[in-house]
Design a protein around this motif. Structure first.
Motif, PDB file in Angstrom:
ATOM      1  N   TRP A  11       0.824  -1.226   0.000  1.00  0.00           N
ATOM      2  CA  TRP A  11       0.000   0.000   0.000  1.00  0.00           C
ATOM      3  C   TRP A  11       0.855   1.272   0.000  1.00  0.00           C
ATOM      4  CZ3 TRP A  11      -4.083  -1.488   4.338  1.00  0.00           C
ATOM      5  CH2 TRP A  11      -4.850  -2.573   3.879  1.00  0.00           C
ATOM      6  N   LYS A  12       2.153   1.119   0.151  1.00  0.00           N
ATOM      7  CA  LYS A  12       3.067   2.276   0.216  1.00  0.00           C
ATOM      8  C   LYS A  12       2.546   3.286   1.249  1.00  0.00           C
ATOM      9  CE  LYS A  12       4.182   1.431  -4.580  1.00  0.00           C
ATOM     10  NZ  LYS A  12       5.056   1.773  -5.665  1.00  0.00           N
ATOM     11  N   MET A  13       2.806   4.592   1.056  1.00  0.00           N
ATOM     12  CA  MET A  13       2.389   5.575   2.064  1.00  0.00           C
ATOM     13  C   MET A  13       0.994   6.101   1.721  1.00  0.00           C
ATOM     14  SD  MET A  13       4.593   8.696   3.714  1.00  0.00           S
ATOM     15  CE  MET A  13       4.197   9.957   2.515  1.00  0.00           C
ATOM     16  N   ASN A  14       0.029   5.174   1.737  1.00  0.00           N
ATOM     17  CA  ASN A  14      -1.352   5.517   1.405  1.00  0.00           C
ATOM     18  C   ASN A  14      -2.275   4.973   2.480  1.00  0.00           C
ATOM     19  OD1 ASN A  14      -1.118   6.693  -1.392  1.00  0.00           O
ATOM     20  ND2 ASN A  14      -0.153   4.707  -1.750  1.00  0.00           N
ATOM     21  N   GLY A  15      -3.432   5.591   2.603  1.00  0.00           N
ATOM     22  CA  GLY A  15      -4.466   5.060   3.488  1.00  0.00           C
ATOM     23  C   GLY A  15      -4.712   5.937   4.699  1.00  0.00           C
ATOM     24  N   SER A  16      -5.868   5.699   5.299  1.00  0.00           N
ATOM     25  CA  SER A  16      -6.271   6.366   6.542  1.00  0.00           C
ATOM     26  C   SER A  16      -7.064   5.312   7.308  1.00  0.00           C
ATOM     27  CB  SER A  16      -7.173   7.561   6.231  1.00  0.00           C
ATOM     28  OG  SER A  16      -8.371   7.083   5.625  1.00  0.00           O
ATOM     29  N   SER A  19     -10.233   4.729   5.278  1.00  0.00           N
ATOM     30  CA  SER A  19     -10.127   4.068   3.966  1.00  0.00           C
ATOM     31  C   SER A  19      -9.701   2.604   4.131  1.00  0.00           C
ATOM     32  CB  SER A  19      -9.148   4.812   3.054  1.00  0.00           C
ATOM     33  OG  SER A  19      -7.813   4.634   3.480  1.00  0.00           O
ATOM     34  N   SER A  42       1.129   0.807   5.953  1.00  0.00           N
ATOM     35  CA  SER A  42       2.158   1.575   6.654  1.00  0.00           C
ATOM     36  C   SER A  42       2.152   1.189   8.128  1.00  0.00           C
ATOM     37  CB  SER A  42       1.855   3.073   6.543  1.00  0.00           C
ATOM     38  OG  SER A  42       1.938   3.467   5.207  1.00  0.00           O
ATOM     39  N   GLY A 233       0.016   0.065  -6.805  1.00  0.00           N
ATOM     40  CA  GLY A 233      -1.184   0.876  -7.036  1.00  0.00           C
ATOM     41  C   GLY A 233      -2.483   0.077  -7.077  1.00  0.00           C
ATOM     42  N   LEU A 236      -4.698  -0.990  -3.962  1.00  0.00           N
ATOM     43  CA  LEU A 236      -5.504  -0.039  -3.179  1.00  0.00           C
ATOM     44  C   LEU A 236      -6.973  -0.088  -3.594  1.00  0.00           C
ATOM     45  CD1 LEU A 236      -2.990   2.951  -3.293  1.00  0.00           C
ATOM     46  CD2 LEU A 236      -3.514   1.499  -1.316  1.00  0.00           C
TER      47      LEU A 236
END
Ligand code: PEP
Length: 249
Positions: A11-16, A19, A42, A233, A236
């Motif tokens: 997911w690399k530096m993505n998400g909350s 999400s 992360s 990518g 996600l």
């Protein structure tokens, strides 16, 4: 030799927090698969994801780790911390770590050693840049990256890790290697390892990574030396990721 396929989402530096609830609830709708399905959030979300996937067969990975075991290393995360959150795999040597954070072959090798010593499983990323491919150095670069690890931990340890071949020019660019290009390199990686140990070379799982999508994964997974995918990518998007997993069988 039958090797189980692995489909891993980086997911690399993505998400909350929000999400991730929705991404994991999408993934939990996946039918059971003969492949191992892995997600790599992360660090701050490992605990949340560990809880959300606990009743499923999805496996947790981390995107990086310190080469040190514990102590005064501000900002770093140790293997035992990852173990506390149910992490099985640790991505090491991802091209973004090598190019943006100066991780050398030797540093990556020392991280592989620390991860192996902790009982977790390294997912060792290797691969050439476009300039290296165009100058005919693809195998030389992959072999140098592997040799640094062999020199430190020995060939037998490769039974305890997974390799991800990720040509740098294919990561995040939409330019996936063709199934034939991937197969050619995977086969060469296996031949290189076979010089040190035939049995290890047959057992080690080699994933392909670089702009994998459901429309390209099926051809990749039909290649005899491609044992799965490391997906950035497209991981996600739950529907797309599930579609990739389905093509792995
Ligand atoms: C990756 O980050 O490991 C990767 C392969 O990314 P993408 O699928 O977006 O190219």
């Amino acid at each position: 030799m039958i090797r189980q396929k692995i489909v891993a989402g980086n997911w690399k530096m993505n998400g909350s927090k929000e999400s991730i609830v929705s991404l994991i609830s999408g993934l939990l709708e996946m039918d059971s698969s003969s492949s191992e399905v892995v997600v790599a959030p992360s660090f701050p979300y490992l605990s949340q994801v560990d809880g959300l996937i606990s009743a499923s067969s999805i496996v947790l990975a981390a995107q990086n780790v310190s080469q040190e075991v514990k102590g005064a290393f501000t900002g770093e995360v140790s293997t035992s911390m990852l173990g506390d959150f149910g992490v099985k795999y640790v991505l090491l040597g991802h091209s973004e770590r090598r190019s943006l954070y100066g991780e050398t072959n030797e540093l990556v090798a020392s991280k592989v050693k620390t991860v192996l010593d902790s009982g977790l499983t390294p997912m060792l990323c290797i691969g050439e840049t476009l300039a290296e491919r165009e100058s005919g150095k693809t195998l030389e670069i992959c072999e140098q990256q592997l040799q640094a690890v062999i020199d430190l931990v020995g060939i037998a340890s490769f039974e305890q890790l997974v390799i991800a071949y990720e040509p740098v020019w294919a990561i995040g660019t939409g330019l996936s290697a063709s199934a034939e290009q991937a197969q050619e390199v995977h086969e060469s990686i296996r031949s290189f390892l076979a010089k040190s140990s035939e049995s290890v070379s047959q057992k080690v799982q080699i994933l392909y990574g670089g702009s994998v999508k459901a429309s390209t994964s099926s051809a990749l997974f039909q290649m005899p030396d491609v044992d799965g995918a490391l997906v950035g990518g497209a991981s996600l998007d739950a529907k797309e990721f599930i579609a990739i997993v389905k093509t792995a069988g």
